[in-house]
Scaffold this active site. Structure first.
Site, PDB file in Angstrom:
ATOM      1  N   ARG A   1       0.742  -1.378   0.023  1.00 18.20           N
ATOM      2  CA  ARG A   1      -0.058   0.002  -0.075  1.00 18.20           C
ATOM      3  C   ARG A   1       0.819   1.254   0.118  1.00 18.20           C
ATOM      4  NH1 ARG A   1      -3.274   2.370   4.718  1.00 18.20           N
ATOM      5  NH2 ARG A   1      -4.512   3.987   3.657  1.00 18.20           N
TER       6      ARG A   1
ATOM      7  N   HIS B   1      -5.981  -6.145  -3.621  1.00 18.02           N
ATOM      8  CA  HIS B   1      -6.774  -6.412  -2.278  1.00 18.02           C
ATOM      9  C   HIS B   1      -7.079  -7.714  -1.873  1.00 18.02           C
ATOM     10  CE1 HIS B   1      -8.659  -1.859  -2.566  1.00 18.02           C
ATOM     11  NE2 HIS B   1      -7.349  -1.898  -1.985  1.00 18.02           N
TER      12      HIS B   1
ATOM     13  N   HIS C   1       0.504   4.075  -2.793  1.00  9.90           N
ATOM     14  CA  HIS C   1       0.099   5.527  -2.252  1.00  9.90           C
ATOM     15  C   HIS C   1       1.134   6.543  -2.700  1.00  9.90           C
ATOM     16  CE1 HIS C   1      -3.642   4.904   0.174  1.00  9.90           C
ATOM     17  NE2 HIS C   1      -3.610   4.146  -0.715  1.00  9.90           N
TER      18      HIS C   1
ATOM     19  N   TRP D   1     -10.749  -8.836   2.395  1.00 10.57           N
ATOM     20  CA  TRP D   1     -11.452  -9.102   1.226  1.00 10.57           C
ATOM     21  C   TRP D   1     -11.501 -10.654   1.042  1.00 10.57           C
ATOM     22  CZ3 TRP D   1      -7.942  -4.959   1.756  1.00 10.57           C
ATOM     23  CH2 TRP D   1      -8.393  -3.576   1.333  1.00 10.57           C
TER      24      TRP D   1
HETATM   25 FE1  FMI Z   1      -6.100  -0.234  -1.619  1.00  7.56          FE
HETATM   26  N1  FMI Z   1      -6.898   0.004   0.177  1.00  7.56           N
HETATM   27  N2  FMI Z   1      -7.213   0.931  -2.763  1.00  7.56           N
HETATM   28  N3  FMI Z   1      -5.145  -0.865  -3.249  1.00  7.56           N
HETATM   29  N4  FMI Z   1      -4.610  -1.601  -0.501  1.00  7.56           N
HETATM   30  C1  FMI Z   1      -6.665  -0.352   1.319  1.00  7.56           C
HETATM   31  C2  FMI Z   1      -5.747  -1.312   1.693  1.00  7.56           C
HETATM   32  C3  FMI Z   1      -5.098  -1.778   0.753  1.00  7.56           C
HETATM   33  C4  FMI Z   1      -8.269   1.794  -2.128  1.00  7.56           C
HETATM   34  C5  FMI Z   1      -8.822   1.757  -0.860  1.00  7.56           C
HETATM   35  C6  FMI Z   1      -8.322   1.007   0.260  1.00  7.56           C
HETATM   36  C7  FMI Z   1      -5.239  -0.100  -4.448  1.00  7.56           C
HETATM   37  C8  FMI Z   1      -6.241   0.749  -4.673  1.00  7.56           C
HETATM   38  C9  FMI Z   1      -7.183   1.434  -3.937  1.00  7.56           C
HETATM   39  C10 FMI Z   1      -3.832  -2.321  -0.957  1.00  7.56           C
HETATM   40  C11 FMI Z   1      -3.251  -2.148  -2.161  1.00  7.56           C
HETATM   41  C12 FMI Z   1      -3.882  -1.557  -3.203  1.00  7.56           C
HETATM   42  C13 FMI Z   1      -7.887   0.198   2.308  1.00  7.56           C
HETATM   43  C14 FMI Z   1      -7.821  -0.164   3.831  1.00  7.56           C
HETATM   44  C15 FMI Z   1      -8.480   1.044   1.519  1.00  7.56           C
HETATM   45  C16 FMI Z   1      -9.815   1.909   2.156  1.00  7.56           C
HETATM   46  C17 FMI Z   1      -6.690   0.717   4.583  1.00  7.56           C
HETATM   47  C18 FMI Z   1      -7.031   0.635   6.090  1.00  7.56           C
HETATM   48  O1  FMI Z   1      -5.972   0.388   6.586  1.00  7.56           O
HETATM   49  O2  FMI Z   1      -8.218   0.768   6.401  1.00  7.56           O
HETATM   50  C19 FMI Z   1      -9.087   2.546  -3.201  1.00  7.56           C
HETATM   51  C20 FMI Z   1     -10.325   2.432  -3.670  1.00  7.56           C
HETATM   52  C21 FMI Z   1      -8.749   4.100  -2.828  1.00  7.56           C
HETATM   53  C22 FMI Z   1      -7.420   4.550  -2.360  1.00  7.56           C
HETATM   54  C23 FMI Z   1      -8.095   2.228  -4.330  1.00  7.56           C
HETATM   55  O3  FMI Z   1      -8.162   2.621  -5.510  1.00  7.56           O
HETATM   56  C24 FMI Z   1      -4.161  -0.559  -5.170  1.00  7.56           C
HETATM   57  C25 FMI Z   1      -3.831  -0.090  -6.865  1.00  7.56           C
HETATM   58  C26 FMI Z   1      -3.349  -1.180  -4.700  1.00  7.56           C
HETATM   59  C27 FMI Z   1      -1.969  -2.030  -4.966  1.00  7.56           C
HETATM   60  C28 FMI Z   1      -1.599  -2.277  -6.379  1.00  7.56           C
HETATM   61  C29 FMI Z   1      -3.190  -2.895  -0.006  1.00  7.56           C
HETATM   62  C30 FMI Z   1      -2.261  -4.238   0.004  1.00  7.56           C
HETATM   63  C31 FMI Z   1      -3.975  -2.940   1.204  1.00  7.56           C
HETATM   64  C32 FMI Z   1      -3.937  -3.620   2.595  1.00  7.56           C
HETATM   65  C33 FMI Z   1      -3.009  -2.705   3.589  1.00  7.56           C
HETATM   66  C34 FMI Z   1      -3.019  -3.264   4.952  1.00  7.56           C
HETATM   67  O4  FMI Z   1      -2.715  -2.649   5.885  1.00  7.56           O
HETATM   68  O5  FMI Z   1      -3.347  -4.582   5.147  1.00  7.56           O
END
Ligand code: FMI
Length: 361
Positions: free
Chosen positions: A116, A243, A120, A259
């Site tokens: 992430r 995800h 980001h 997920w």
């Molecule tokens: Fe995602 N993400 N993501 N994400 N992400 C996470 C966790 C998370 C969104 C929203 C979102 C991509 C795209 C997008 C990734 C990888 C990727 C969370 C939960 C949210 C709300 C955060 C939390 O800790 O509550 C979108 C909808 C908005 C930003 C979105 O477009 C992409 C492109 C990727 C990588 C290719 C991962 C690995 C996580 C898990 C993080 C964790 O701490 O477990």
């Protein structure tokens, strides 16, 4: 006679960053000639900080009217002293630390949050002026890390901190992206080819907050957002498949739950669950809407949009049925995401790292 500079060039210990004025230099024409020395760099920074607050790029004389109209050119800095082994050593450090600190976040470990962070720090890219993206490593500034979209990522930055200190020749942008590549591969995901050369830019280059997407949206928004990153439907779907890793946390995003079942394995489970679970749109305890399934999995609205839109749905079905096809598309899309906006000189090296398992570590 014009007082406007054609471009300014700075070569520092880690880097080369080149800014070109479009009006004079044409589209993205770049000429690399002699470099300025470090004291010149200081002059440039000081000058810019005092006179030029625009976020478009550096200007030797702080000429904001020119800078505002100029495209930004980010040239990868090739460090001839560093070879694949140097970067593999950093990869191994990160991978070993992921293994050692496996209790993080209920035994999910640091892998997902590193992915992430890589995303980001790259997802601020804007193709219209080539600003943002991973190149400048600007996530390290509070201005960017305090964007509410980045809530929780400080844990990933803290995780990487000792590694940055030990390998103090690597740029932040290179470290954030290498961390993400390492995390995907160590979770048994696809190999992601990676190229070094990002350069730490000053705080004035930090993109404005609000460039990362908002999860409370449908397919049109998702398509529109990914277009800013130069991504088509297939690339957008593949990227969202990340995800499969990790989970949402109330305290970070106002959403809750994973997920799927295998939160630290990189698989096509996200697509399988999207198609096969019984989803119900519910208001969660933070007052946000998310899709929940009886098994305790969740989907964001932007995730669910991928089965509501016919074009996306076709791709979701393909990836659910064919993991190899998902892996292939993810690898190329993720590399593209991490490299958006960077010009790599001819002959720039590209590395494919070995996992710890492949090295018998
Ligand atoms: Fe995602 N993400 N993501 N994400 N992400 C996470 C966790 C998370 C969104 C929203 C979102 C991509 C795209 C997008 C990734 C990888 C990727 C969370 C939960 C949210 C709300 C955060 C939390 O800790 O509550 C979108 C909808 C908005 C930003 C979105 O477009 C992409 C492109 C990727 C990588 C290719 C991962 C690995 C996580 C898990 C993080 C964790 O701490 O477990």
């Amino acid at each position: 006679m014009s007082t406007l500079p054609l471009f300014s060039k700075i070569i520092s210990r880690r880097s080369l960053y080149l800014f070109s004025a479009a009006t004079l230099a044409g589209a993205a024409t770049v000429a690399a000639t002699a470099a300025t020395v470090d004291n010149r760099k200081q002059y440039n920074y000081g000058n810019r900080n005092q006179n030029n607050n625009n976020k478009s790029g550096w200007s030797l004389f702080g000429a904001s009217s020119v800078a505002a109209a100029a495209p930004i050119v980010h040239i990868a800095a090739l460090n001839k002293d560093r070879k694949i082994d140097d970067y593999q050593r950093i990869y191994n450090k990160i991978a070993e630390k992921i293994r050692e600190e496996d209790e993080y976040d209920g035994y999910i470990g640091y892998g997902p949050i590193l992915v992430r962070l890589g995303w980001h720090s790259s997802g601020t890219y804007d193709k219209t002026n080539n600003s943002g993206g991973s190149y400048g490593g600007t996530y390290r500034f509070k201005l960017e890390s305090s964007d509410p979209s980045n809530n929780g990522l400080q844990n990933a930055a803290k995780f990487l901190d000792p590694i940055y200190k030990e390998f103090n020749w690597i740029s932040h942008g290179d470290l954030y992206t290498l961390g993400a590549v390492c995390a995907v591969q160590e979770a048994q995901g696809p190999k992601i080819p990676w190229r070094p050369g990002r350069v730490d830019l000053p705080e004035t280059e930090t993109p404005a907050n609000g460039r990362l997407p908002d999860a409370n949206n449908g397919a049109d928004y998702v398509r529109n957002f990914y277009a800013r990153l130069r991504m088509n439907d297939r690339e957008a779907v593949a990227l969202t498949g990340a995800h499969c890793l990790g989970r949402t946390h109330y305290k970070n995003s106002g959403f809750d739950g994973p997920w799927g079942a295998a939160s630290n394995s990189f698989t096509n489970e996200f697509f399988v669950n999207l198609l096969n679970e019984q989803w119900k749109l519910e208001k969660n305890k933070s007052g946000n809407y998310q899709y929940d399934s009886p098994k305790g999995y969740m989907m964001l609205k932007t995730d669910y949009a991928l089965i509501q839109d016919p074009s996306y749905l076709k791709i979701v079905k393909e990836f659910a049925n064919d993991e190899a096809s998902f892996f292939k598309e993810f690898a190329s899309s993720f590399q593209k995401l991490l490299e958006n906006g960077i010009d790599y000189p001819k002959g720039a090296p590209q590395y494919i790292f070995k996992t710890l398992d492949e090295q018998d570590i």
